[in-house]
Design an enzyme around this catalytic site. Structure first.
Site, short mmCIF file in Angstrom:
data_model
loop_
_atom_site.label_atom_id
_atom_site.label_comp_id
_atom_site.label_asym_id
_atom_site.label_seq_id
_atom_site.Cartn_x
_atom_site.Cartn_y
_atom_site.Cartn_z
N GLN A 1 0.96 -1.19 0.00
CA GLN A 1 0.14 -0.01 0.00
C GLN A 1 0.75 1.16 -0.01
O GLN A 1 1.79 1.40 0.68
CB GLN A 1 -1.09 0.05 1.27
CG GLN A 1 -2.12 -1.15 1.33
CD GLN A 1 -3.24 -1.02 0.35
OE1 GLN A 1 -3.13 0.02 -0.35
NE2 GLN A 1 -4.10 -1.88 0.13
N GLU B 1 -0.87 -15.87 -4.00
CA GLU B 1 -0.38 -14.73 -4.87
C GLU B 1 0.43 -15.29 -6.04
O GLU B 1 1.36 -16.29 -5.51
CB GLU B 1 0.62 -13.74 -3.87
CG GLU B 1 1.14 -12.75 -4.60
CD GLU B 1 0.25 -11.75 -5.30
OE1 GLU B 1 0.61 -11.46 -6.58
OE2 GLU B 1 -0.53 -11.19 -4.71
N ASP C 1 -8.67 -9.52 -2.61
CA ASP C 1 -8.14 -8.02 -2.87
C ASP C 1 -7.47 -8.04 -4.19
O ASP C 1 -6.19 -8.01 -4.56
CB ASP C 1 -7.06 -7.86 -1.81
CG ASP C 1 -6.33 -6.53 -1.84
OD1 ASP C 1 -7.00 -5.70 -2.58
OD2 ASP C 1 -5.68 -6.11 -1.04
N CYS D 1 -9.80 -1.50 -5.37
CA CYS D 1 -9.38 -0.03 -5.56
C CYS D 1 -9.96 0.42 -6.76
O CYS D 1 -9.81 1.58 -7.41
CB CYS D 1 -7.86 -0.14 -5.92
SG CYS D 1 -7.26 -1.08 -7.07
#
Length: 330
Positions: free
Chosen positions: A148, A211, A259, A286
């Site tokens: 972030q 991931e 996410d 986002c």
């Protein structure tokens, strides 16, 4: 860059207030130094030229910087090439002093601005990582790590994620006893920030992170060790393929944390996530438009959007980060 014109870059004539002021004040000097070399700027349309881009990462906790100069190739004059590296390092150290934690020089033949190719990167000075703090946990950050950009605001976002998970479990009568050990699957986990914060604030949970970037998973494992957190597992791989390769988790996952990148979740991957049958989905986005698109799919699969919050991660822009809690209602 100019909106819609990836090959044109705006000059930064004065500090923007978005990044580190001392470094932003240094940018015109770095630009002048590059121009004085007589070497051409890389042209993203013709793929010719030498100077490509400058990558800078900052740790607010340490107040230090990792800086990487990216060029397209070595110069024909090896002596000039070595001199450029020494001059660049000297310029940074004289201007920023001990705030410079690591300086890199990298050649890249990629058509994109990616810096993932370690083989063409040279460490000119210092260390290869920064350490940032969020929610009293420490996180190692390398040049490639997703992290972030606004750590203080991110704390508010992650606190909301934990709040949504806890309330979702309690609403189903789970009392978080050690023998119940709810299982949380953190997809698109990056450096494992969310999963570790969940584990830190909810010690009786088990957490699995997935991931696609191997570098990020290496960072995640190192971070978990640094923070002395156990009962976390991190896997490197495509989210959709991972779920297919591990059917043993089907029906055993209490909460899925999503996410995804700005493009949202690929439809096939989202269907595989839905097949897990988790009672609660926490969706972090986002990009509200792709979240809205994926929300339609979640609702069609029987999930109800119970809570929705927005966190302003990107001040002075039109962007906002959203977090929603979906509960399986059928």
């Amino acid at each position: 860059k100019k909106r819609g014109q990836y090959w044109l870059v705006e000059n930064l004539e004065k500090p923007s207030g978005i990044f580190d002021e001392a470094f932003e004040k240094l940018i015109p000097q770095i630009k002048a130094w590059c121009e004085a070399s007589g070497l051409e700027v890389y042209n993203q349309k013709t793929h010719e030229g030498f100077w490509r881009n400058l990558l800078v990462r900052k740790s607010f906790a340490e107040d230090k910087l990792l800086i990487c100069m990216v060029v397209s190739q070595s110069t024909s004059d090896n002596i000039q090439y070595t001199i450029l590296q020494h001059e660049f390092l000297k310029l940074l150290q004289e201007a920023l002093g001990d705030r410079v934690k690591g300086v890199f020089w990298q050649t890249s033949k990629s058509v994109s601005d990616s810096v993932r190719n370690h083989e063409t990167r040279k460490l000119l000075f210092g260390e290869m990582i920064l350490v940032e703090k969020i929610n009293n946990l420490e996180f190692e950050i390398s040049l490639e790590s997703f992290f972030q950009t606004n750590p203080q605001s991110a704390e508010k976002l992650y606190d909301k994620v934990v709040e949504y998970i806890e309330s979702g479990l309690k609403s189903r009568g789970d009392d978080l006893r050690p023998d119940s050990a709810p299982l949380v699957l953190d997809l698109f986990c990056g450096t494992g920030t969310i999963g570790q914060i969940i584990k830190h604030q909810m010690p009786n949970t088990r957490v699995i992170g997935v991931e696609i970037l191997e570098e990020a998973i290496k960072d995640a494992k190192a971070n978990a060790k640094r923070n002395d957190l156990n009962d976390l597992k991190f896997f490197s791989g495509d989210v959709g393929k991972f779920l297919k390769a591990h059917p043993e988790y089907e029906g055993k996952i209490d909460t899925v944390v999503l996410d995804p990148p700005r493009a949202g979740i690929a439809p096939k991957t989202l269907r595989k996530v839905l097949d897990l049958g988790a009672q609660t989905m926490i969706y972090i986005s986002c990009n509200p438009s792709t979240m809205a698109r994926d929300t339609v799919t979640l609702k069609e699969a029987g999930y109800k959007l119970e809570k929705l919050s927005m966190v302003d991660q990107f001040p002075h822009t039109a962007h906002v980060e959203c977090v929603g809690r979906f509960i399986l209602s059928c």
